[in-house]
Design an enzyme around this catalytic site. Sequence first.
Site, short mmCIF file in Angstrom:
data_model
loop_
_atom_site.label_atom_id
_atom_site.label_comp_id
_atom_site.label_asym_id
_atom_site.label_seq_id
_atom_site.Cartn_x
_atom_site.Cartn_y
_atom_site.Cartn_z
N ASP B 98 0.85 -1.19 0.00
CA ASP B 98 0.00 0.00 0.00
C ASP B 98 0.89 1.24 0.00
OD1 ASP B 98 1.03 0.13 2.51
OD2 ASP B 98 -0.86 -0.09 3.57
N ASP B 273 -8.18 -7.52 -0.26
CA ASP B 273 -7.26 -7.72 0.87
C ASP B 273 -8.03 -7.39 2.14
OD1 ASP B 273 -7.05 -4.64 0.55
OD2 ASP B 273 -6.04 -5.07 2.44
N CYS B 311 -13.12 -28.92 5.70
CA CYS B 311 -11.88 -28.20 5.41
C CYS B 311 -10.71 -29.18 5.37
CB CYS B 311 -11.65 -27.14 6.47
SG CYS B 311 -10.17 -26.16 6.20
N CYS B 313 -7.47 -28.13 5.52
CA CYS B 313 -6.25 -27.45 5.95
C CYS B 313 -5.51 -28.28 6.99
CB CYS B 313 -6.55 -26.05 6.48
SG CYS B 313 -7.12 -26.02 8.19
N CYS B 316 -7.35 -28.43 10.39
CA CYS B 316 -8.54 -29.27 10.47
C CYS B 316 -8.22 -30.75 10.31
CB CYS B 316 -9.57 -28.82 9.43
SG CYS B 316 -10.26 -27.21 9.86
N HIS B 341 -5.95 -21.98 9.29
CA HIS B 341 -7.31 -22.33 8.84
C HIS B 341 -8.00 -21.14 8.18
CE1 HIS B 341 -11.42 -23.73 8.69
NE2 HIS B 341 -11.74 -22.56 9.22
ZN LIG Z 1 -9.40 -25.73 8.31
#
Ligand SMILES: [Zn+2]
Lengths: 355, 395
Positions: B98, B273, B311, B313, B316, B341
């Site tokens: 930025d 963002d 999920c 990830c 998880c 996550h």
């Molecule tokens: Zn997750």
Amino acid sequence: MRFIVTKAGYGSERIGNLTGFVKCPNVVIETPTSGLFTQGGSIVHLTADVLARVFTNPQILVMPLTNSIQLETGVKAQNEGVTKFAGLPEHVACVTVNNFSEIVPPGHFEPGKIPLWTKHGKRMTTADKYMDIMEIFRPDMFLAIADGCMSVNETPKRLSKAVDRTCKLLNTCVDRYKASKELKNSALVGVVVGAQNQKKCDECIENILKHVDCISGVALEGITDGTDLLKEDTNQYCDIFKKIGGALPKELFRILEGCWNPAMTLSAIEHGWDIFDGTYAVKLTNMGIALKLSFDVTKENETPYLLDMVDERYKEDFSPILEGCECLTCKKHTRAYIRHLLNTREMLASVLLSM
Amino acid sequence: MKNTPKALSFTVQSQCLKTRARTGLMKLPHYTVKTPVFMPVGTQGTMKGILPDQLEEIDCEIILGNTYHLGNRPGVDVLKKAGGLHKFMGWNRALLTDSGGFQMVSLLKLAEITEEGVKFRSPYDNSEIMLTPEKSIEIQNCIGADIIMQLDDVVQTTFQDYDRIKEATERTSRWLDRCISAHQRPTEQNIFPIVQGLLNADLRKQSAEEHMTKDVNGFAIGGLSGGEAKDDFWPMVSLSTGILDNNRPRYLMGVGLAVDLVVCVALGVDMFDCVFPTRTARFGCALINKGQLNLKQKIYESDLNPIDTDCLCETCKRYTRAYLHCIVSSETVACHLISVHNIYFQMRLMRTMRENIEKGTFPEFVKQFMNEVYPQKTFPSWVVNSLSSVGISLE
Ligand SMILES: [Zn+2]
Ligand SMILES: [Zn+2]
């Protein structure tokens, strides 16, 4: 779990193997070794995913109950043991009672109870309650609960009480352990206290050896209450490592808790101690200091082995902490970047130093 | 005709037939980014304890750094010697910075804005500092991000005074010209102008139309997501994306809540963002489609489910809500796990949208998504109205 000494040195030092873990039967952990210190069941600053980038083989997780007792409800509900609940099922848990890298407030005792200083305050705990939790946690190994939290300069009266109490607690733990189905795959570790008094210490060791059929290892306590060991007078401790090491049968593995510096750790290894608790690395990381030991005996180690990463001089230093180190931090990141992260209090700093 | 190679090429891959949603490939010097994309914010050149390798595995293709913070620490000299932020932090994919102006105005109450630039007192040594458009670009040239932002004249979104908004909008255009002429690395970095005008449709139109005449490779839509009513927010997004041409990427600044992302993709936004996913993780909150779980709550004490059953990830895969509950207020590990996550959640949502746009099923996805978020069909009016403006009827 089994422990065998595979090679004894010229002095008391030895190389050994821990094997026969029921959940990972092919794993061999070579000693002497340092465990990885945990808080709340996790390696301090490292998630399972990051840990897997550092170690591909199973490690000993040192889990003091004082900082993991809050997991009890969840572990119980899941009923698959503490390592699974903490997301680290492939590693080996060693549950201890206290974290000896921080000052533990002096005891205030009730008959048959030991104070556990948790983050929610003091919890008076009996050997039975402790064993209840062990049956829920089902660690690969665990220390018997003991009265092991005192400074090396404790009064004879306090020492004597500590030994008596520790023996009684061990007897209860052994009775429970023998009767327990849940703990049949967990190794029980006896605790030696009273090292400062020959007679009482012998009593304590004798009591452990009485149960040698169900005890796999021994841990040494009662020589620190968690005050900063890094600055302590060292000879006194070396003598204790030697004396207790010499008094124990070779086939028991030996655990030394506490935040010892590399020189003290080497001295303990010389006297036959096998497993350390990993608090030294945690403490340095939290102070922003990188440990730089090349472990290469062919080179004279003249350079300082501790780097204070906050120091101005690393501001534009784009070299790794240790040239040639294979760890992820050294392979990818510079001293300047770590200094920047420390200065901005970013959490990644702790992650990188821990590795 | 320009002779210099462009630092950005954007190709639209597929266009939703009903809404303005599209997928694209944005080729940048360090990486080719699939849009629509969410860019996590790594304020100080790091992402809440997550390793660059982990970010790559979560599929982050571009992340954002804050010029104001990086200019102070580690500072321009260190970054210059390190060879830019990419090398300094070990990140090989795309970066966006930025201008530093927004940070200054929002962090430092004492900032004073004049035609020359933003004047403020340094929180480090209390000296008076002037951030001009030229200075902002100079710092951003040192940091070396793939996309850099013009310095804009920032006014609180809910500000009412027409004259001040008009001044800010027009000054932003003047500052854009100064930024473009100060830019030293046009073949390696792209300046994005920022469409201003707050909630005033005429000024925003004027701003967007003026920016369209400039030689730039993409646009940002600023001055929104600052506490205004959602009913006021979406028409400004829609107005801006309607004017900005289809061949260049459009970046909506500071937007990152799941519902907002879905609506704004439908309105034709390509880049987003937001600090929210990582900031909320610090407070123990994990994102799910329906909103968020506050893992500090006692109801999770014995909850053996992962944060989100669907999920994939790393968090998880291994950790239960019950375990995260135990460590959430005491261990940094908990914050890392929830951040992983949450960023993964954002990435997955964007990927799902891209897949649906490509398959031609985006309108159906939007309906299904909103029905999951609002199972009682209590859709907020702004969601209903914004979606119906692009042909999706929720009722
Ligand atoms: Zn997750
Ligand atoms: Zn290293």
